[in-house]
Design a protein around this motif. Structure first.
Motif, PDB file in Angstrom:
ATOM      1  N   ALA B   2       0.576  -1.508  -0.158  1.00  0.00           N
ATOM      2  CA  ALA B   2      -0.346  -0.131   0.366  1.00  0.00           C
ATOM      3  C   ALA B   2       1.049   0.956  -0.096  1.00  0.00           C
ATOM      4  O   ALA B   2       0.199   1.811  -0.698  1.00  0.00           O
ATOM      5  CB  ALA B   2      -1.160  -0.106   1.203  1.00  0.00           C
ATOM      6  N   ALA B   3       1.903   1.662   0.727  1.00  0.00           N
ATOM      7  CA  ALA B   3       2.112   2.935   1.463  1.00  0.00           C
ATOM      8  C   ALA B   3       3.980   2.328   0.792  1.00  0.00           C
ATOM      9  O   ALA B   3       4.517   3.076   1.567  1.00  0.00           O
ATOM     10  CB  ALA B   3       2.123   3.059   2.837  1.00  0.00           C
ATOM     11  N   HIS B   4       4.120   1.763  -0.759  1.00  0.00           N
ATOM     12  CA  HIS B   4       5.258   1.404  -1.062  1.00  0.00           C
ATOM     13  C   HIS B   4       5.748   2.990  -1.713  1.00  0.00           C
ATOM     14  O   HIS B   4       5.362   3.529  -2.003  1.00  0.00           O
ATOM     15  CB  HIS B   4       5.922   0.447  -1.787  1.00  0.00           C
ATOM     16  CG  HIS B   4       6.150  -0.754  -1.359  1.00  0.00           C
ATOM     17  ND1 HIS B   4       7.841  -0.624  -1.053  1.00  0.00           N
ATOM     18  CD2 HIS B   4       5.918  -1.037   0.157  1.00  0.00           C
ATOM     19  CE1 HIS B   4       7.941  -1.408   0.361  1.00  0.00           C
ATOM     20  NE2 HIS B   4       6.850  -1.379   0.864  1.00  0.00           N
ATOM     21  N   ARG B  27      -3.898   1.776  -0.869  1.00  0.00           N
ATOM     22  CA  ARG B  27      -3.828   1.745   0.324  1.00  0.00           C
ATOM     23  C   ARG B  27      -5.458   2.009   1.488  1.00  0.00           C
ATOM     24  O   ARG B  27      -5.085   1.111   2.259  1.00  0.00           O
ATOM     25  CB  ARG B  27      -3.523   3.560   0.537  1.00  0.00           C
ATOM     26  CG  ARG B  27      -2.628   3.283   1.883  1.00  0.00           C
ATOM     27  CD  ARG B  27      -2.121   4.958   2.393  1.00  0.00           C
ATOM     28  NE  ARG B  27      -1.217   4.350   0.634  1.00  0.00           N
ATOM     29  CZ  ARG B  27      -0.535   5.381   0.307  1.00  0.00           C
ATOM     30  NH1 ARG B  27      -0.899   7.129   0.379  1.00  0.00           N
ATOM     31  NH2 ARG B  27       0.414   5.570  -0.380  1.00  0.00           N
ATOM     32  N   TRP B  28      -5.918   3.303   0.993  1.00  0.00           N
ATOM     33  CA  TRP B  28      -6.712   3.292   1.490  1.00  0.00           C
ATOM     34  C   TRP B  28      -8.569   2.664   1.309  1.00  0.00           C
ATOM     35  O   TRP B  28      -9.402   2.604   2.303  1.00  0.00           O
ATOM     36  CB  TRP B  28      -8.140   5.251   1.244  1.00  0.00           C
ATOM     37  CG  TRP B  28      -6.531   5.720   1.759  1.00  0.00           C
ATOM     38  CD1 TRP B  28      -5.652   6.620   1.027  1.00  0.00           C
ATOM     39  CD2 TRP B  28      -6.601   6.120   3.415  1.00  0.00           C
ATOM     40  NE1 TRP B  28      -4.498   7.272   1.892  1.00  0.00           N
ATOM     41  CE2 TRP B  28      -5.243   6.904   3.381  1.00  0.00           C
ATOM     42  CE3 TRP B  28      -6.680   5.373   4.332  1.00  0.00           C
ATOM     43  CZ2 TRP B  28      -4.566   7.207   3.950  1.00  0.00           C
ATOM     44  CZ3 TRP B  28      -6.302   5.714   5.609  1.00  0.00           C
ATOM     45  CH2 TRP B  28      -5.703   6.463   5.620  1.00  0.00           C
ATOM     46  N   LEU B  31      -6.895  -0.224   4.076  1.00  0.00           N
ATOM     47  CA  LEU B  31      -7.486  -0.009   5.507  1.00  0.00           C
ATOM     48  C   LEU B  31      -8.442  -0.072   5.240  1.00  0.00           C
ATOM     49  O   LEU B  31      -8.716  -0.146   7.014  1.00  0.00           O
ATOM     50  CB  LEU B  31      -6.344   1.574   5.532  1.00  0.00           C
ATOM     51  CG  LEU B  31      -4.962   0.932   5.302  1.00  0.00           C
ATOM     52  CD1 LEU B  31      -4.000   3.128   5.330  1.00  0.00           C
ATOM     53  CD2 LEU B  31      -5.040   0.536   6.209  1.00  0.00           C
ATOM     54  N   TRP B 378       2.094  -0.896   5.683  1.00  0.00           N
ATOM     55  CA  TRP B 378       1.108   0.056   5.588  1.00  0.00           C
ATOM     56  C   TRP B 378       2.115   1.005   7.053  1.00  0.00           C
ATOM     57  O   TRP B 378       2.793   1.703   6.786  1.00  0.00           O
ATOM     58  CB  TRP B 378       0.092   0.251   5.820  1.00  0.00           C
ATOM     59  CG  TRP B 378      -0.537   1.717   6.458  1.00  0.00           C
ATOM     60  CD1 TRP B 378      -0.471   2.656   5.522  1.00  0.00           C
ATOM     61  CD2 TRP B 378      -1.126   2.071   7.701  1.00  0.00           C
ATOM     62  NE1 TRP B 378      -0.457   3.414   6.117  1.00  0.00           N
ATOM     63  CE2 TRP B 378      -1.519   3.280   7.362  1.00  0.00           C
ATOM     64  CE3 TRP B 378      -1.208   1.182   8.526  1.00  0.00           C
ATOM     65  CZ2 TRP B 378      -2.088   4.457   8.254  1.00  0.00           C
ATOM     66  CZ3 TRP B 378      -1.577   1.879   9.326  1.00  0.00           C
ATOM     67  CH2 TRP B 378      -2.335   3.423   9.685  1.00  0.00           C
ATOM     68  N   TRP B 379       2.232   0.280   8.336  1.00  0.00           N
ATOM     69  CA  TRP B 379       3.094   0.541   9.443  1.00  0.00           C
ATOM     70  C   TRP B 379       4.282   0.692   9.453  1.00  0.00           C
ATOM     71  O   TRP B 379       4.755   2.454   9.176  1.00  0.00           O
ATOM     72  CB  TRP B 379       2.389  -0.077  10.365  1.00  0.00           C
ATOM     73  CG  TRP B 379       2.380   0.317  11.338  1.00  0.00           C
ATOM     74  CD1 TRP B 379       3.415  -0.342  12.537  1.00  0.00           C
ATOM     75  CD2 TRP B 379       1.708   1.234  12.323  1.00  0.00           C
ATOM     76  NE1 TRP B 379       3.288   0.760  13.758  1.00  0.00           N
ATOM     77  CE2 TRP B 379       2.506   1.294  13.436  1.00  0.00           C
ATOM     78  CE3 TRP B 379       0.559   1.832  12.523  1.00  0.00           C
ATOM     79  CZ2 TRP B 379       2.250   2.125  14.430  1.00  0.00           C
ATOM     80  CZ3 TRP B 379      -0.016   3.005  13.217  1.00  0.00           C
ATOM     81  CH2 TRP B 379       0.762   2.611  14.648  1.00  0.00           C
ATOM     82  N   ARG B 381       5.814   1.785   6.718  1.00  0.00           N
ATOM     83  CA  ARG B 381       6.499   3.022   5.354  1.00  0.00           C
ATOM     84  C   ARG B 381       5.650   4.113   5.912  1.00  0.00           C
ATOM     85  O   ARG B 381       6.144   5.267   5.624  1.00  0.00           O
ATOM     86  CB  ARG B 381       5.877   2.878   4.556  1.00  0.00           C
ATOM     87  CG  ARG B 381       7.063   1.477   3.354  1.00  0.00           C
ATOM     88  CD  ARG B 381       8.292   1.746   3.566  1.00  0.00           C
ATOM     89  NE  ARG B 381       8.466   2.668   2.611  1.00  0.00           N
ATOM     90  CZ  ARG B 381       9.811   2.783   1.954  1.00  0.00           C
ATOM     91  NH1 ARG B 381      10.472   2.148   2.700  1.00  0.00           N
ATOM     92  NH2 ARG B 381      10.424   3.628   1.343  1.00  0.00           N
ATOM     93  N   ARG B 382       4.963   4.349   7.303  1.00  0.00           N
ATOM     94  CA  ARG B 382       4.133   5.110   7.376  1.00  0.00           C
ATOM     95  C   ARG B 382       5.112   6.843   7.888  1.00  0.00           C
ATOM     96  O   ARG B 382       4.837   7.640   7.062  1.00  0.00           O
ATOM     97  CB  ARG B 382       3.366   5.160   8.591  1.00  0.00           C
ATOM     98  CG  ARG B 382       2.111   6.019   8.551  1.00  0.00           C
ATOM     99  CD  ARG B 382       1.190   5.431   8.963  1.00  0.00           C
ATOM    100  NE  ARG B 382       1.676   4.896  10.537  1.00  0.00           N
ATOM    101  CZ  ARG B 382       2.237   5.938  11.478  1.00  0.00           C
ATOM    102  NH1 ARG B 382       0.854   6.996  12.381  1.00  0.00           N
ATOM    103  NH2 ARG B 382       2.712   5.463  13.211  1.00  0.00           N
TER     104      ARG B 382
END
Lengths: 69, 388
Positions: B2-4, B27-28, B31, B378-379, B381-382
């Motif tokens: 997701a948040a790569h 991502r959203w 999530l 996601w966590w 990479r946040r």
């Protein structure tokens, strides 16, 4: 021309397995629904194909690395 | 994934801006639905084996009748039920099982509508017509483990609102799957299929697992996701069917609709017999009593199914007049109900033996890994994503 061939090759490499696994499992799901009990073994194999592929990848990743070439 | 960090995607026919958009969608959408999807996966696991667990927990003694023994009339069982609970209403009959008949009763249809837990069941031996096990009033409304799993899986104890919420979460899950496929190409680039990079970072290994498990089981995830959404729309679909097809058919009869007292109804066994004689090769499943909110106020609604793997999933409804006992014929099944009926087995995985159920359970566990690894990716990479 040469570039197009390379593009096709890299697309096959990228999407070949995902498409194959989707076709096998999708056919398995439908076969179990539409065909009679005699086809269940094939249907199960189709649905199990993604699991077998994942198992093979996990096993391969634990193997000692081969020298390139 | 997701948040790569967004890889350069030009070589894969997708430009940087649209890649960012797809990453945002992935991502959203995932999530938002993850907590619900985890609940659905966990509660779905025992539900896959409902039949087996039901048989295992079933304390009703098995019938001693020899195979081929004729079944006795259900009229006597209904009379016995009304004798057991005087003043109550017969809600429906389930006659699907060769050796058993279940009589569902409620204090009244009104009470059943407001408080579904007031509906209770009496079990009969189909051959002798006697109780298969003694009626147990304390069984009424008892929340069993499997019922709890089913409620958490279908409506979160919130009725239609819960069904629509979970249906929407299913839709988000399908969007997450589609956007995940779009992101697969730029993230995999020239890596061979299913590579698991163990020697690099933990994050990279989990990214590889997330990609491998997601793309390998994609077809199953999509099928179970889409059919799950369709199943959550069952209540509005049946309501639409009742108010369109059924109402149109019954316009004449409903004009002077008054409730039919259970004591004045024509023989339910004869209603069953005439409905089944009109559709040879079919097997009777259930009888919805006149006045039941799931059926017609003036008719028996009799559900039957075929005997082949496909037609045994397709239920057809037949109406029998609740005053005269005359057969009205089959009710038309619109395309959306046929779709709903076919999406049930494809969601439940209960249509090709125990092995398919076991595969369903393993795939369900894989879905959990895909969900959890997605949140992990996601966590970790946040903080980087928040950098300027």
């Amino acid at each position: 021309m040469k570039q197009a061939t390379t593009q096709t090759q890299s697309n096959t490499m990228l999407w070949g397995m995902p498409v194959l696994l989707a076709l096998l499992s999708g056919t398995g799901l439908l076969l179990a629904l539409l065909a009679d009990d005699g086809w269940h073994l094939l249907a199960w194999l189709g649905v199990a194909a993604p699991l077998l592929a994942v198992g093979w990848c996990a096993w391969r990743s634990h193997r000692p690395r081969q020298p390139p070439g | 994934m997701a948040a790569h960090s967004i890889p350069a995607g030009r070589k894969h026919g997708i430009d940087g801006a649209s890649l960012k958009r797809w990453a945002w969608v992935h991502r959203w959408s995932s999530l938002v639905c993850t907590v619900f999807l985890l609940l659905l996966c966990l509660t779905g696991l025992p539900l896959v084996f409902s039949d087996e667990i039901g048989h295992w927990l079933d304390d009703t003694p098995t019938s001693s009748a020899a195979p081929g023994t004729p079944r006795t009339s259900v009229d006597a069982m209904v009379a016995r039920s009304l004798q057991q609970y005087p003043g109550q209403q017969v809600y429906s009959l389930v006659v699907e099982d060769e050796a058993r008949v279940k009589v569902f009763m409620a204090p009244s249809f009104e009470e059943a509508r407001h408080n579904p837990r007031s509906i209770h069941v009496l079990h009969f031996d189909a051959y002798s017509g006697a109780f298969a096990k003694p009626p147990d009033p304390s069984e009424r409304g008892r929340l069993t483990f499997m019922n709890l799993m089913l409620k958490l899986h279908t409506d979160l104890f919130a009725g239609l609102a819960g069904e629509l919420l979970l249906g929407f979460m299913g839709l988000l899950f399908v969007i997450a799957l589609v956007s995940g496929v779009v992101l697969y190409a730029p993230f995999i680039r020239k890596l061979p299929f299913g590579v698991l990079r163990r020697e690099r970072s933990r994050r990279l290994l989990w990214l590889d697992w997330h990609n491998l498990l997601g793309i390998a089981t994609l077809c199953w995830l999509l099928v179970v996701g889409v059919t799950g959404v369709i199943n959550e729309l069952a209540t509005p679909m049946f309501a639409a069917w009742r108010s369109n097809e059924l109402r149109a058919l019954l316009a004449q009869d409903l004009r002077d609709a008054r409730p039919l007292p259970v004591s004045e109804l024509p023989s339910v066994q004869q209603a069953l017999d005439s409905a089944m004689a009109a559709q040879p090769g079919m097997q009777a499943v259930s009888v919805v009593y006149p006045g039941n909110p799931q059926g017609s106020s003036q008719h028996y609604l009799i559900w039957a199914k075929g005997r082949t793997p496909l037609t045994s999933q397709l239920y057809t409804p037949t109406l029998v007049d609740g005053r005269s006992g005359a057969l009205l014929g089959q009710v038309h099944m619109p395309w959306y109900l046929v779709g709903l009926q076919l999406s049930r087995p494809l969601h439940f995985g209960d249509y090709a033996g125990l092995l398919l159920k076991i595969l369903w359970a393993v795939l369900d566990l894989i879905a959990i890994v895909v969900l959890v690894s997605g949140v992990y990716l996601w966590w970790v990479r946040r903080p980087l994503a928040a950098r300027p």
